[in-house]
Design a protein around this motif. Structure first.
Motif, mmCIF file in Angstrom:
data_model
loop_
_atom_site.group_PDB
_atom_site.id
_atom_site.type_symbol
_atom_site.label_atom_id
_atom_site.label_comp_id
_atom_site.label_asym_id
_atom_site.label_seq_id
_atom_site.Cartn_x
_atom_site.Cartn_y
_atom_site.Cartn_z
ATOM 1 N N GLU A 158 0.427 -0.915 -0.378
ATOM 2 C CA GLU A 158 -0.106 0.140 -0.057
ATOM 3 C C GLU A 158 0.751 1.358 -0.113
ATOM 4 O OE1 GLU A 158 -2.684 0.496 3.496
ATOM 5 O OE2 GLU A 158 -3.594 -1.856 2.335
ATOM 6 N N ILE A 159 0.288 2.269 -0.742
ATOM 7 C CA ILE A 159 0.797 3.307 -0.613
ATOM 8 C C ILE A 159 0.577 4.334 0.860
ATOM 9 C CG2 ILE A 159 0.973 5.976 -1.615
ATOM 10 C CD1 ILE A 159 0.853 3.951 -4.158
ATOM 11 N N ASP A 160 1.605 4.354 1.459
ATOM 12 C CA ASP A 160 0.762 5.490 2.354
ATOM 13 C C ASP A 160 1.503 7.165 2.835
ATOM 14 O OD1 ASP A 160 0.640 6.557 4.888
ATOM 15 O OD2 ASP A 160 2.378 5.912 5.715
ATOM 16 N N CYS A 161 0.294 8.075 1.478
ATOM 17 C CA CYS A 161 0.353 9.071 1.084
ATOM 18 C C CYS A 161 -0.722 9.479 0.542
ATOM 19 C CB CYS A 161 1.582 9.091 0.409
ATOM 20 S SG CYS A 161 2.104 10.648 -0.174
ATOM 21 N N ILE A 188 -3.999 5.260 -1.011
ATOM 22 C CA ILE A 188 -3.924 6.607 -1.622
ATOM 23 C C ILE A 188 -5.161 6.739 -0.992
ATOM 24 C CG2 ILE A 188 -4.074 8.040 -3.571
ATOM 25 C CD1 ILE A 188 -1.672 6.810 -4.669
ATOM 26 N N LYS A 189 -4.749 8.692 -0.606
ATOM 27 C CA LYS A 189 -6.495 8.909 0.163
ATOM 28 C C LYS A 189 -6.269 10.780 -0.779
ATOM 29 C CE LYS A 189 -7.514 6.701 4.369
ATOM 30 N NZ LYS A 189 -8.050 7.670 6.024
ATOM 31 N N CYS A 190 -7.188 10.810 -1.655
ATOM 32 C CA CYS A 190 -6.970 12.052 -2.416
ATOM 33 C C CYS A 190 -7.498 13.416 -1.412
ATOM 34 C CB CYS A 190 -8.415 11.844 -3.361
ATOM 35 S SG CYS A 190 -7.333 11.110 -4.997
ATOM 36 N N VAL A 191 -7.068 14.360 -1.503
ATOM 37 C CA VAL A 191 -7.913 15.327 -0.493
ATOM 38 C C VAL A 191 -8.300 16.492 -2.145
ATOM 39 C CG1 VAL A 191 -7.202 17.238 0.948
ATOM 40 C CG2 VAL A 191 -5.997 14.586 1.435
ATOM 41 N N ASP A 192 -9.041 16.827 -2.196
ATOM 42 C CA ASP A 192 -9.118 17.941 -3.058
ATOM 43 C C ASP A 192 -9.050 19.553 -2.695
ATOM 44 O OD1 ASP A 192 -10.831 20.157 -4.036
ATOM 45 O OD2 ASP A 192 -12.637 19.360 -4.690
ATOM 46 N N ALA A 193 -7.450 19.492 -3.697
ATOM 47 C CA ALA A 193 -6.836 21.102 -3.120
ATOM 48 C C ALA A 193 -7.299 22.164 -4.074
ATOM 49 C CB ALA A 193 -5.671 20.896 -3.751
ATOM 50 N N GLY A 194 -8.450 22.218 -4.127
ATOM 51 C CA GLY A 194 -9.359 22.965 -5.039
ATOM 52 C C GLY A 194 -9.059 23.170 -6.218
ATOM 53 N N PRO A 195 -8.900 24.802 -6.909
ATOM 54 C CA PRO A 195 -8.968 25.133 -8.298
ATOM 55 C C PRO A 195 -7.712 24.832 -9.032
ATOM 56 C CG PRO A 195 -9.119 27.390 -6.906
ATOM 57 C CD PRO A 195 -9.465 25.434 -5.989
ATOM 58 N N LEU A 196 -7.912 24.692 -10.171
ATOM 59 C CA LEU A 196 -6.213 24.654 -11.095
ATOM 60 C C LEU A 196 -5.291 25.023 -10.320
ATOM 61 C CD1 LEU A 196 -5.325 21.706 -12.985
ATOM 62 C CD2 LEU A 196 -5.576 24.150 -14.792
ATOM 63 N N GLU A 197 -5.502 26.550 -10.238
ATOM 64 C CA GLU A 197 -4.490 27.644 -9.857
ATOM 65 C C GLU A 197 -3.750 27.177 -8.369
ATOM 66 O OE1 GLU A 197 -6.305 31.094 -7.394
ATOM 67 O OE2 GLU A 197 -6.089 31.201 -9.134
ATOM 68 N N ASN A 216 13.703 12.919 1.383
ATOM 69 C CA ASN A 216 13.941 11.848 1.030
ATOM 70 C C ASN A 216 15.363 11.524 0.919
ATOM 71 O OD1 ASN A 216 11.881 9.919 0.669
ATOM 72 N ND2 ASN A 216 10.910 11.184 -0.860
ATOM 73 N N ILE A 217 16.004 12.686 0.101
ATOM 74 C CA ILE A 217 17.282 12.502 0.165
ATOM 75 C C ILE A 217 18.488 12.900 1.540
ATOM 76 C CG2 ILE A 217 19.106 14.083 -0.873
ATOM 77 C CD1 ILE A 217 17.950 14.298 -3.482
ATOM 78 N N ARG A 218 17.495 13.830 2.359
ATOM 79 C CA ARG A 218 18.294 13.557 3.782
ATOM 80 C C ARG A 218 17.630 12.773 4.042
ATOM 81 N NH1 ARG A 218 19.456 18.454 6.823
ATOM 82 N NH2 ARG A 218 18.587 19.564 5.049
ATOM 83 N N TYR A 219 16.897 12.086 4.582
ATOM 84 C CA TYR A 219 16.757 10.919 5.283
ATOM 85 C C TYR A 219 17.183 9.752 4.820
ATOM 86 C CZ TYR A 219 14.583 13.960 8.454
ATOM 87 O OH TYR A 219 14.317 15.000 9.020
ATOM 88 N N LYS A 220 17.727 9.558 3.332
ATOM 89 C CA LYS A 220 17.613 8.223 2.485
ATOM 90 C C LYS A 220 16.497 7.404 2.831
ATOM 91 C CE LYS A 220 22.760 8.932 4.247
ATOM 92 N NZ LYS A 220 23.160 9.926 4.470
ATOM 93 N N THR A 221 15.840 7.533 1.793
ATOM 94 C CA THR A 221 14.618 7.076 1.207
ATOM 95 C C THR A 221 14.152 7.204 0.210
ATOM 96 O OG1 THR A 221 12.925 6.059 2.479
ATOM 97 C CG2 THR A 221 12.938 8.299 2.341
ATOM 98 N N HIS A 222 13.124 5.991 -0.428
ATOM 99 C CA HIS A 222 13.062 7.036 -1.287
ATOM 100 C C HIS A 222 11.280 6.505 -1.521
ATOM 101 C CE1 HIS A 222 15.860 6.301 -3.802
ATOM 102 N NE2 HIS A 222 15.998 5.330 -3.016
ATOM 103 N N TYR A 223 10.509 6.360 -0.391
ATOM 104 C CA TYR A 223 8.867 6.380 0.085
ATOM 105 C C TYR A 223 8.291 7.854 0.930
ATOM 106 C CZ TYR A 223 11.052 1.999 -1.738
ATOM 107 O OH TYR A 223 11.383 1.476 -2.176
ATOM 108 N N GLY A 224 9.038 8.709 1.390
ATOM 109 C CA GLY A 224 8.668 9.979 2.112
ATOM 110 C C GLY A 224 6.970 10.220 1.311
ATOM 111 N N GLY A 225 6.206 10.996 2.095
ATOM 112 C CA GLY A 225 5.180 11.414 1.264
ATOM 113 C C GLY A 225 4.601 12.236 2.573
ATOM 114 N N LEU A 226 3.206 12.584 2.274
ATOM 115 C CA LEU A 226 2.372 13.526 3.284
ATOM 116 C C LEU A 226 1.005 12.722 3.311
ATOM 117 C CD1 LEU A 226 0.126 15.396 1.942
ATOM 118 C CD2 LEU A 226 2.569 16.184 0.865
#
Length: 227
Positions: A155-158, A183-192, A208-218
């Motif tokens: 699963e993707i934790d992001c 994945i959960k989607c968040v409506d961020a609003g208009p295209l701008e 990801n570079i700082r913490y030496k990983t490839h999977y950092g998300g939010l």
């Protein structure tokens, strides 16, 4: 619906294609040359250890765009305009998801730095290039790492931040994206709002570079559940 992943031979495009194939969607991998797209299909078959995959095919970008209902652009910024120009006549009234991010690594700099476009964001640039086609442009996948997408047995934790001016198109895109486990989607609003979201990619790459990983998300917290 059929999904075309344009420029889908890199890790991001392949990862998106694999995830939607796993979800049972009909997927076309598009590339500038059909041969390269077909090679990508064979790679997916090997990765998934399945030589059939009737819901996956490879075509050149123009043919892929003409046969699909939803288009997803996964190319570097320098390939964005040539790819859009090549498929413009095939996008009328369709949903077009743009995952492009202008990173300075595409122009000789660092991947941790974003560079601004005259249109405001890559997604708004897509809308400007495709003007007159009644295409519904949605910005998404910018903050989902290609490594997470390609780790297709997990699963993707992001969360996926999604922006767009057409609410119906945005809702369809979000429903589709949430078929990817985790994945959960968040409506961020208009295209701008893509102007802000695209910049987050550079931040995540740096982390990801700082913490030496490839999977950092939010994850966006504190929001009410969607109704």
């Amino acid at each position: 619906m059929t999904i075309a992943v344009l420029g889908g031979t890199g890790d991001q495009g392949l990862g998106i294609a694999i995830r939607f194939v796993q979800a049972g969607e009909n997927v076309i991998i598009g590339s500038r040359k059909a041969e390269k797209a077909e090679q990508a299909v064979e790679k997916v078959k090997k990765l998934l250890k399945d030589n059939s995959l009737p819901n996956l095919k490879g075509l050149n970008n123009e043919d892929a765009a003409s046969k699909a209902d939803i288009l997803i652009l996964t190319v570097p910024i320098l390939a964005q305009k040539p790819t859009l120009d090549s498929v413009k006549e095939h996008v009328k009234d369709k949903i077009f998801i743009d995952a492009t991010v202008p990173l300075q690594s595409n122009i000789g700099g660092t991947s941790m730095t974003y560079f601004s476009l005259w249109e405001g964001s890559a997604a708004e640039r897509t809308e400007a290039i495709l003007k007159g086609t009644n295409v519904k442009v949605v910005s998404a996948f910018n903050n989902i790492s290609s490594s997470s997408l390609m780790k297709f047995d997990s699963e993707i934790d992001c969360d996926c931040l999604v922006s767009g001016d057409d609410n119906e198109a945005k809702a369809i895109a979000m429903e589709l994206i949430e078929k990817i486990p985790g994945i959960k989607c968040v409506d961020a609003g208009p295209l701008e709002q893509a102007r802000t979201v695209e910049r987050i990619t550079a931040l995540l790459i740096g982390l990801n570079i700082r913490y030496k990983t490839h999977y950092g998300g939010l994850r966006i917290t504190g929001l009410p559940d969607k109704k």
